[in-house]
Design a protein around this motif. Structure first.
Motif, PDB file in Angstrom:
ATOM      1  N   ARG A   1      -4.979   9.986   0.335  1.00 15.82           N
ATOM      2  CA  ARG A   1      -4.967  10.587   1.672  1.00 15.82           C
ATOM      3  C   ARG A   1      -4.880  12.105   1.533  1.00 15.82           C
ATOM      4  O   ARG A   1      -4.214  12.620   0.636  1.00 15.82           O
TER       5      ARG A   1
ATOM      6  N   LEU B   1       2.494   8.585   6.688  1.00 14.80           N
ATOM      7  CA  LEU B   1       3.766   7.875   6.850  1.00 14.80           C
ATOM      8  C   LEU B   1       4.345   8.111   8.239  1.00 14.80           C
ATOM      9  O   LEU B   1       4.876   7.186   8.856  1.00 14.80           O
TER      10      LEU B   1
ATOM     11  N   SER C   1      -8.825   5.069  -4.426  1.00 17.64           N
ATOM     12  CA  SER C   1      -7.850   3.971  -4.429  1.00 17.64           C
ATOM     13  C   SER C   1      -7.885   3.211  -5.748  1.00 17.64           C
ATOM     14  O   SER C   1      -8.865   3.266  -6.497  1.00 17.64           O
TER      15      SER C   1
ATOM     16  N   GLU D   1       9.289   0.741   8.681  1.00 14.69           N
ATOM     17  CA  GLU D   1       8.312  -0.169   8.083  1.00 14.69           C
ATOM     18  C   GLU D   1       8.879  -0.905   6.866  1.00 14.69           C
ATOM     19  O   GLU D   1       8.130  -1.469   6.075  1.00 14.69           O
TER      20      GLU D   1
ATOM     21  N   GLU E   1       1.165   4.434   9.204  1.00 19.00           N
ATOM     22  CA  GLU E   1       0.072   3.789   8.487  1.00 19.00           C
ATOM     23  C   GLU E   1       0.560   3.170   7.180  1.00 19.00           C
ATOM     24  O   GLU E   1      -0.028   2.218   6.675  1.00 19.00           O
ATOM     25  N   PHE E   2       1.633   3.746   6.619  1.00 16.28           N
ATOM     26  CA  PHE E   2       2.179   3.288   5.346  1.00 16.28           C
ATOM     27  C   PHE E   2       3.701   3.250   5.433  1.00 16.28           C
ATOM     28  O   PHE E   2       4.312   4.019   6.184  1.00 16.28           O
TER      29      PHE E   2
ATOM     30  N   GLY F   1       5.027   6.480   0.437  1.00 14.14           N
ATOM     31  CA  GLY F   1       4.025   7.483   0.095  1.00 14.14           C
ATOM     32  C   GLY F   1       4.622   8.611  -0.711  1.00 14.14           C
ATOM     33  O   GLY F   1       5.848   8.756  -0.814  1.00 14.14           O
TER      34      GLY F   1
ATOM     35  N   SER G   1       0.836  -1.201   0.000  1.00 13.00           N
ATOM     36  CA  SER G   1       0.000   0.000   0.000  1.00 13.00           C
ATOM     37  C   SER G   1       0.869   1.249   0.000  1.00 13.00           C
ATOM     38  O   SER G   1       1.856   1.329   0.742  1.00 13.00           O
ATOM     39  N   VAL G   2       0.498   2.224  -0.825  1.00 18.39           N
ATOM     40  CA  VAL G   2       1.256   3.465  -0.970  1.00 18.39           C
ATOM     41  C   VAL G   2       0.295   4.642  -0.807  1.00 18.39           C
ATOM     42  O   VAL G   2      -0.728   4.719  -1.507  1.00 18.39           O
ATOM     43  N   ALA G   3       0.597   5.555   0.094  1.00 19.33           N
ATOM     44  CA  ALA G   3      -0.236   6.735   0.304  1.00 19.33           C
ATOM     45  C   ALA G   3       0.056   7.781  -0.771  1.00 19.33           C
ATOM     46  O   ALA G   3       1.224   8.074  -1.055  1.00 19.33           O
TER      47      ALA G   3
END
Length: 302
Positions: free
Chosen positions: A112, A119, A97, A279, A123-124, A127, A6-8
């Motif tokens: 977002r 980030l 998304s 992360e 959460e990610f 991003g 997943s990428v913001a």
């Protein structure tokens, strides 16, 4: 089973278009991901035109949203509604998304409002957001200024944030020095050293105060008094009234129309790929590498 990373990403505007262009380039011209990325950009440009009143559409915003977002088809992008800040606070369709494939890796882009902060709160792992936000929030203020994207990571306190900048996307406009010719001594160059020796008012947008402090350095602004545009004045007009200022430029044409001389490009206002070091994992590193290799000349750390 393929792991999804997943990428913001921003929900709209130039930064999101830069992100989609990067994904389309990495995926390849004839790929499904390239087609989807182009479709999202086209849809959002159209919706922006509708929101601004430049285009009319007989469908309601909800009807258009239903047509764009078919939740039964996992290969289609999803959109959502936000209140726009224009008169009447119209509802604006923005990106939500989509999942794209990059070299066998599924990458879910998640919209977002503040990707950088997503980030920061872990959460990610990856991003995209404006480099400006990094300067405004976590880059330390020091006597010497920050001049490039490559300077940013060294100025982030590891106790303050795990986020680091990986690379820029090249969608660059610049925070630029500009001045009325009358305040420049004969033969003077409008650059950082001029500001260091300058005493007096400097006009900036109030939202960029900490950014300007970081970019110019605390020594340069020691004898400077920040001024801000009044009411709804254009920034360039306010700078012309003040004599000296810093504002974003692409071509500089508006500044010249107000009789301003353009000086140094102080710092690039650019969309950047960021990572949260805490992360990291193999799939994340693979996606980061794919998104960085397109423009190795802008890479900061990989």
């Amino acid at each position: 089973m393929t792991q999804t990373v997943s990428v913001a990403v921003p929900r709209k505007g130039r930064p999101l278009e830069a992100v989609l262009e990067r994904f389309a380039t990495v995926a390849g011209t004839h790929s499904h991901s390239h087609s989807v990325a182009d479709d999202i950009s086209s849809t959002l440009r159209y919706e922006k035109s509708v929101t601004k009143g430049n285009t009319t559409d007989d469908r309601t915003v909800y009807e258009r949203l239903t047509e764009y977002s078919d939740l039964s088809d996992p290969n289609r992008p999803e959109y959502t509604l936000l209140r726009d800040g224009r008169d009447g606070l119209p509802r604006r369709i923005v990106f939500d998304s989509v999942t794209l494939s990059l070299d066998g890796v599924d990458v879910q882009l998640v919209g977002r409002e503040e990707p950088f902060r997503a980030l920061r709160t872990h959460e990610f792992a990856l991003g995209f957001d404006s480099a400006d936000l990094v300067l405004e929030e976590v880059v330390s203020l020091e006597p010497d200024g920050v001049g490039s994207l490559g300077d940013i990571n060294a100025r982030i306190d590891p106790m303050e944030s795990d986020v680091r900048v990986v690379t820029g996307l090249g969608d660059t406009v610049y925070h630029t020095l500009m001045a009325k010719p009358e305040i420049l001594p004969a033969g003077a160059t409008l650059d950082r050293s001029f500001v260091t020796d300058y005493e007096g008012p400097l006009c900036i947008s109030p939202r960029y105060e900490r950014l300007v402090e970081a970019v110019l350095g605390t020594d340069a602004i020691e004898d400077v008094e920040f001024r801000y545009p009044e009411d709804e004045s254009e920034e360039e007009a306010a700078i012309a009234n003040t004599g000296l200022g810093v504002y974003l430029t692409m071509t500089g044409s508006t500044a010249r129309e107000h009789g301003l001389v353009l000086g140094d490009h102080l710092f690039p206002s650019e969309t950047v790929l960021m990572e949260n070091d805490a992360e990291r994992e193999s799939a994340v590193d693979r996606v980061k590498s794919l998104l960085s290799e397109v423009s190795p000349e802008t890479a900061i750390r990989v």
